[in-house]
Design a protein around this motif. Structure first.
Motif, short mmCIF file in Angstrom:
data_model
loop_
_atom_site.label_atom_id
_atom_site.label_comp_id
_atom_site.label_asym_id
_atom_site.label_seq_id
_atom_site.Cartn_x
_atom_site.Cartn_y
_atom_site.Cartn_z
N VAL B 79 1.07 -0.69 -0.14
CA VAL B 79 0.13 0.30 -0.29
C VAL B 79 0.88 1.18 0.30
O VAL B 79 1.99 1.24 0.76
N ARG B 80 0.81 2.06 -0.94
CA ARG B 80 1.81 3.58 -0.51
C ARG B 80 0.70 4.90 -0.46
O ARG B 80 -0.14 4.88 -1.29
N VAL B 81 1.08 5.63 -0.27
CA VAL B 81 0.60 6.43 0.01
C VAL B 81 1.18 7.87 -0.56
O VAL B 81 2.23 7.75 -0.27
N VAL B 82 0.80 8.90 -1.61
CA VAL B 82 1.32 9.79 -2.13
C VAL B 82 0.99 11.23 -2.21
O VAL B 82 -0.79 10.92 -2.77
N PRO B 83 1.38 12.41 -2.50
CA PRO B 83 0.06 13.39 -2.59
C PRO B 83 -0.02 13.35 -4.35
O PRO B 83 0.25 13.02 -4.59
N ALA B 88 -6.16 20.22 -5.35
CA ALA B 88 -6.67 21.48 -5.91
C ALA B 88 -6.49 22.45 -4.97
O ALA B 88 -6.92 23.52 -4.15
N TYR B 89 -5.53 21.78 -3.60
CA TYR B 89 -5.58 22.30 -2.43
C TYR B 89 -3.72 22.42 -2.11
O TYR B 89 -2.86 21.99 -3.34
N HIS B 112 -3.45 16.68 -0.27
CA HIS B 112 -4.08 15.99 -0.87
C HIS B 112 -3.77 14.86 -0.87
O HIS B 112 -2.89 15.06 -2.04
N GLU B 113 -3.81 13.31 -0.34
CA GLU B 113 -2.95 12.57 -0.57
C GLU B 113 -4.05 11.12 -1.28
O GLU B 113 -5.16 11.85 -1.37
N SER B 179 -7.65 17.53 3.25
CA SER B 179 -8.07 17.89 4.37
C SER B 179 -8.21 19.19 4.84
O SER B 179 -7.10 19.67 3.98
N LEU B 180 -8.80 19.62 4.69
CA LEU B 180 -9.16 21.33 5.18
C LEU B 180 -8.97 22.14 6.88
O LEU B 180 -9.02 21.89 7.92
#
Lengths: 341, 341
Positions: B79-83, B88-89, B112-113, B179-180
């Motif tokens: 599993v891999r998390v990237v920007p 949009a942010y 935004h990931e 995330s906001l």
């Protein structure tokens, strides 16, 4: 459950403090579900109940523009209004609101009409001659006034679905009118603005947009065409009467041709610029037969449906729009200026 | 305007008292606009930046599950998390809110990931083994907790777009996390209910749905799977923890496998029953780093996107749903019961 027709009802969404129409009758509409079947919304060689000659396949007409010596529910008409065969609402449904356990629902009392814009299958609204567009607008206005005369109705929604991504299930060009005994509070911002400032939000916006010009597409004697400052939809545009009018019924016959010209220019430029997109056209107008605070000002919204709303919009209710209204307005303004017609 | 990258901004919709994200940077995303180009969301033989071996085509990773002796931003992950490359942010955007004339906007500060669920292109979430689904949920929960540690963020939205009609622009299965610095007020009904009744709306709903059974799809030790009373989407379903938990971060590792089992059963039955539909999955959870009234209770919403919202929904904000939740629940319940797996 098979074969049992369940009356539609309006259920209170307790989480979002909103209402959802559970329109179980509409499940029988073959082209409606699931999405892949919506391909049938594209022009098909098949049978069309809205074409001239097929009048007996719709419910009996409510109104039609045809020479007075011709019989109703037959050929010879130019615009024809019939009840929606797949209505989510019924006039025979008693108006009931009840709470069971913690939940609240009301019955699906209301009316749902279809305005067939042309006897011919391939006549899109934006390609019709000006006089024809004006006569469609006149029919919409006349139906609006007629329905507003029934005190059971508090809210009348005129709208048009064009193309697969705008929710159209029949390609023969038409508008729809839903009339309801309650008022959605989508415009609470405008209503609050009017209460706080004792002025109409839309009148103030019109004044500003004419002065600033960056979101102005077209200005005529009595109307402005603009991209709004915070558009939910990409290339969303509004046509507003410059003078304050709450109510679509106030549209004067003498201004109908001018409005049609603005609308035609806008639609042709949208179809041309955006490669023949799906779009919705909706007429926003004040409630009827109910005391309401000032703050309404009728206008036409044209919203191309270029982007599918994704999970973040489903979750937050904030729309995402990748094109600024300043850019959209510039594009449409140039397209209109460059046309010879 | 050509070539000028305009920073995204959040604009106040004065009419609807809501906000719209004008994400002008995203205009460059080729598969996003116009709709016909979304066909590229379907499986293509072409290049995919989310596939193993293409790590250098995404921004550097934020987190990845891979053996600790392997280098980051290379192969060997599960599993891999990237920007998000087309966010949009921006985290570099200063947090500004300003009013010009009558309009208000704020800058697009946020993150935004993208959570890539598998190194292989064709592994849909619902076909993954239970342990793998649990590890994806674990990564989402861990990212949630990590982001919530940054006090600038007040709201974290986890969601998934699957398929053309759910807004997916890449077919390789993935989730997203936005995330906001502000909190959308979509749940004002739930918040009001809690204020008025001093009880959690969701807890009361869970108790009722377990007792009534007509909208109950599945009940496990710690979770219920139901169709809500007023579903906006056809076959919309919710998975809720039975015990009151505000916050998705409270999900315990010991219950992660049980949740994954419920989710897998639900997704497989939706995909099977509804002929492989587009769907959104969203995780609703309480705001973070901000005082808020009670009334939140985290849950997962799965909403198939079977029907395109039409003009009447665009105009009124009332969703139309042709299938009652009682019917939908019965269909899904039966499908789950009849499965051997």
């Amino acid at each position: 459950l098979e074969g049992v027709l369940i009356l539609s009802e309006i259920r209170k969404d307790l989480v979002r403090d909103n209402w959802v129409v559970i329109a179980t009758d509409r499940a029988v509409k073959p082209s409606n579900l699931p999405v892949p079947a919506l391909g049938s919304a594209k022009k098909a060689a098949g049978f069309c109940p809205f074409c001239e000659g097929n009048e007996k396949f719709t419910p009996p007409e409510i109104l039609a523009l045809r020479p007075s010596d011709l019989p109703s529910n037959d050929t010879g008409w130019s615009v024809r209004v019939v009840p929606n065969k797949f209505s989510a609402y019924g006039m025979d449904t008693p108006l009931i609101r009840e709470s069971v356990d913690m939940y609240t629902r009301q019955s699906g009392f209301g009316s749902h009409e279809v305005v067939i814009e042309s006897p011919e299958h391939d006549q899109e609204l934006h390609f019709q001659p000006l006089e024809k567009i004006a006569s469609v607008i006149g029919v919409l206005r006349d139906r609006y006034l007629q329905i507003a005369g029934d005190e059971r109705f508090k809210f009348i929604q005129i709208y048009k679905n064009r193309g697969l991504f705008a929710g159209a299930s029949l390609s023969h060009s038409h508008c729809q009118i839903i009339s309801l005994p309650y008022v959605p509070d989508q415009f609470k911002g405008a209503v609050n603005y009017a209460s706080e400032n004792s002025r109409c939000l839309f009148c103030d916006m019109i004044e500003l947009e004419i002065r600033k010009k960056e979101r102005l597409i077209l200005e005529t004697d009595n109307f402005v065409v603009v991209c709004p400052y915070a558009p939910r939809f990409t290339y969303e545009t509004w046509i507003l009467p410059k003078n304050h009018q709450e109510n679509f019924g106030e549209l004067d016959d003498s201004k109908s041709l001018e409005l049609s010209q603005a609308l035609k220019k806008l639609l042709v430029s949208i179809v041309d610029t955006l490669d023949d997109p799906s779009y919705n056209l909706v007429v926003h107008t004040a409630p009827v037969n109910v005391p309401h605070v000032p703050g309404y000002h009728w206008f036409i919204e044209v919203s191309p449906r270029l982007i599918v709303q994704s999970g973040v919009e489903v979750a937050t209710g904030y729309f995402m729009n990748p094109i600024s209204p300043e850019w959209a307005a510039e594009t449409l303004r140039k397209n209109i200026l460059n046309r010879k017609d």
